[in-house]
Design a protein around this motif. Structure first.
Motif, PDB file in Angstrom:
ATOM      1  N   ARG A 208       0.837  -1.199   0.000  1.00 26.62           N
ATOM      2  CA  ARG A 208       0.000   0.000   0.000  1.00 26.62           C
ATOM      3  C   ARG A 208       0.873   1.250   0.000  1.00 26.62           C
ATOM      4  N   ASP A 209       1.952   1.229   0.783  1.00 26.81           N
ATOM      5  CA  ASP A 209       2.883   2.352   0.830  1.00 26.81           C
ATOM      6  C   ASP A 209       3.514   2.575  -0.546  1.00 26.81           C
ATOM      7  N   ALA A 210       3.938   1.500  -1.203  1.00 24.87           N
ATOM      8  CA  ALA A 210       4.547   1.613  -2.541  1.00 24.87           C
ATOM      9  C   ALA A 210       3.535   2.143  -3.554  1.00 24.87           C
ATOM     10  N   VAL A 211       2.314   1.655  -3.481  1.00 25.51           N
ATOM     11  CA  VAL A 211       1.250   2.102  -4.388  1.00 25.51           C
ATOM     12  C   VAL A 211       0.990   3.597  -4.197  1.00 25.51           C
ATOM     13  N   GLN A 212       0.940   4.040  -2.948  1.00 17.54           N
ATOM     14  CA  GLN A 212       0.729   5.463  -2.667  1.00 17.54           C
ATOM     15  C   GLN A 212       1.880   6.312  -3.199  1.00 17.54           C
ATOM     16  N   LYS A 213       3.104   5.849  -2.992  1.00 14.66           N
ATOM     17  CA  LYS A 213       4.275   6.604  -3.456  1.00 14.66           C
ATOM     18  C   LYS A 213       4.324   6.693  -4.979  1.00 14.66           C
ATOM     19  N   GLU A 214       3.724   5.723  -5.665  1.00 11.08           N
ATOM     20  CA  GLU A 214       3.682   5.722  -7.134  1.00 11.08           C
ATOM     21  C   GLU A 214       2.409   6.395  -7.670  1.00 11.08           C
ATOM     22  N   ASN A 215       1.636   7.009  -6.757  1.00 11.91           N
ATOM     23  CA  ASN A 215       0.384   7.680  -7.123  1.00 11.91           C
ATOM     24  C   ASN A 215      -0.595   6.752  -7.845  1.00 11.91           C
ATOM     25  N   LEU A 216      -0.685   5.512  -7.355  1.00 15.41           N
ATOM     26  CA  LEU A 216      -1.583   4.525  -7.956  1.00 15.41           C
ATOM     27  C   LEU A 216      -2.712   4.104  -7.011  1.00 15.41           C
ATOM     28  N   SER A 217      -2.908   4.854  -5.931  1.00 16.35           N
ATOM     29  CA  SER A 217      -3.940   4.493  -4.958  1.00 16.35           C
ATOM     30  C   SER A 217      -5.336   4.460  -5.557  1.00 16.35           C
ATOM     31  N   GLY A 218      -5.573   5.251  -6.568  1.00 16.78           N
ATOM     32  CA  GLY A 218      -6.865   5.243  -7.242  1.00 16.78           C
ATOM     33  C   GLY A 218      -7.033   4.098  -8.219  1.00 16.78           C
ATOM     34  N   ARG A 219      -5.974   3.323  -8.421  1.00 16.70           N
ATOM     35  CA  ARG A 219      -5.995   2.223  -9.389  1.00 16.70           C
ATOM     36  C   ARG A 219      -5.819   0.847  -8.747  1.00 16.70           C
ATOM     37  N   ILE A 220      -5.193   0.803  -7.548  1.00 15.74           N
ATOM     38  CA  ILE A 220      -4.872  -0.472  -6.898  1.00 15.74           C
ATOM     39  C   ILE A 220      -5.329  -0.443  -5.445  1.00 15.74           C
ATOM     40  N   THR A 221      -6.069  -1.475  -5.038  1.00 19.58           N
ATOM     41  CA  THR A 221      -6.431  -1.643  -3.630  1.00 19.58           C
ATOM     42  C   THR A 221      -5.678  -2.844  -3.073  1.00 19.58           C
ATOM     43  N   VAL A 222      -5.431  -2.828  -1.762  1.00 13.69           N
ATOM     44  CA  VAL A 222      -4.613  -3.850  -1.125  1.00 13.69           C
ATOM     45  C   VAL A 222      -5.289  -4.313   0.158  1.00 13.69           C
ATOM     46  N   ASP A 223      -5.226  -5.639   0.411  1.00 14.28           N
ATOM     47  CA  ASP A 223      -5.784  -6.220   1.626  1.00 14.28           C
ATOM     48  C   ASP A 223      -4.926  -7.425   1.987  1.00 14.28           C
ATOM     49  N   SER A 224      -5.218  -8.019   3.128  1.00 11.34           N
ATOM     50  CA  SER A 224      -4.546  -9.246   3.536  1.00 11.34           C
ATOM     51  C   SER A 224      -5.521 -10.121   4.301  1.00 11.34           C
ATOM     52  N   ALA A 225      -5.201 -11.417   4.369  1.00 16.23           N
ATOM     53  CA  ALA A 225      -6.070 -12.375   5.040  1.00 16.23           C
ATOM     54  C   ALA A 225      -5.250 -13.575   5.495  1.00 16.23           C
ATOM     55  N   ALA A 226      -5.889 -14.420   6.290  1.00 16.92           N
ATOM     56  CA  ALA A 226      -5.272 -15.646   6.811  1.00 16.92           C
ATOM     57  C   ALA A 226      -5.988 -16.866   6.263  1.00 16.92           C
ATOM     58  N   THR A 227      -5.266 -17.970   6.214  1.00 18.19           N
ATOM     59  CA  THR A 227      -5.931 -19.230   5.893  1.00 18.19           C
ATOM     60  C   THR A 227      -6.545 -19.833   7.158  1.00 18.19           C
ATOM     61  N   SER A 228      -6.076 -19.418   8.326  1.00 23.43           N
ATOM     62  CA  SER A 228      -6.628 -19.909   9.595  1.00 23.43           C
ATOM     63  C   SER A 228      -7.580 -18.870  10.189  1.00 23.43           C
TER      64      SER A 228
END
Length: 155
Positions: free
Chosen positions: A23-43
């Motif tokens: 998310r930090d890299a996406v923001q620094k590349e001014n792509l926040s309006g194009r890419i969303t980021v999340d995370s999850a667990a298998t457990s």
């Protein structure tokens, strides 16, 4: 919109670190309006929990926001929502495929297969080495962003 999901066993160490760093890299590349980021667990072990203190310390050390990070479990709706489902290790990949009923789908990939490392991201919950995880996740984030830029013609 391009949707990226990072997945590990508990969603308290590797995947939230990758979520925050990507998310930090996406923001620094001014792509926040194009890419969303999340995370999850298998457990289901850490649903609603904040990231591990080692992950939080590493993110703070590198001035990367941990805002909004909270443990959650992967579910079948994620397969429809996300364009890239990134597992941190082979065990995660196997669990993702089993949970989502997709034995071999191109949107599911092992994180470091995008890099020269070609290995699993070791789980710092067990190794205690959050610096190694940070370095590997940084390399993976750079490679993933490059892949997404090429596949989606993002300049």
């Amino acid at each position: 919109m391009i949707h990226v999901l990072f997945v590990c066993l508990g969603n308290i160490c590797r995947s939230p670190m990758a979520e925050a760093m990507f998310r930090d890299a996406v923001q620094k590349e001014n792509l926040s309006g194009r890419i969303t980021v999340d995370s999850a667990a298998t457990s289901s072990w850490h649903i609603g929990s904040p990231p591990h203190k080692g992950t939080l310390a590493k993110l703070k050390e590198y001035n990367i926001s941990s805002e909004g990070l909270s443990g959650r479990q992967l579910d079948t709706a994620d397969f429809e929502k996300f364009d890239y489902i990134i597992g941190m290790d082979e065990s995660n990949i196997s669990n993702i495929r089993e949970m989502l009923g997709q034995p071999d789908h191109p949107k599911i990939m092992r994180f470091l297969d995008l890099t020269d490392h070609q290995k699993d991201v070791p789980d710092p919950y067990y190794t205690g080495d959050f610096q190694e995880t940070y370095v590997l996740v940084k390399d993976g984030c750079e490679a993933l962003l490059k892949k997404i830029r090429a596949e989606h013609s993002l300049v």
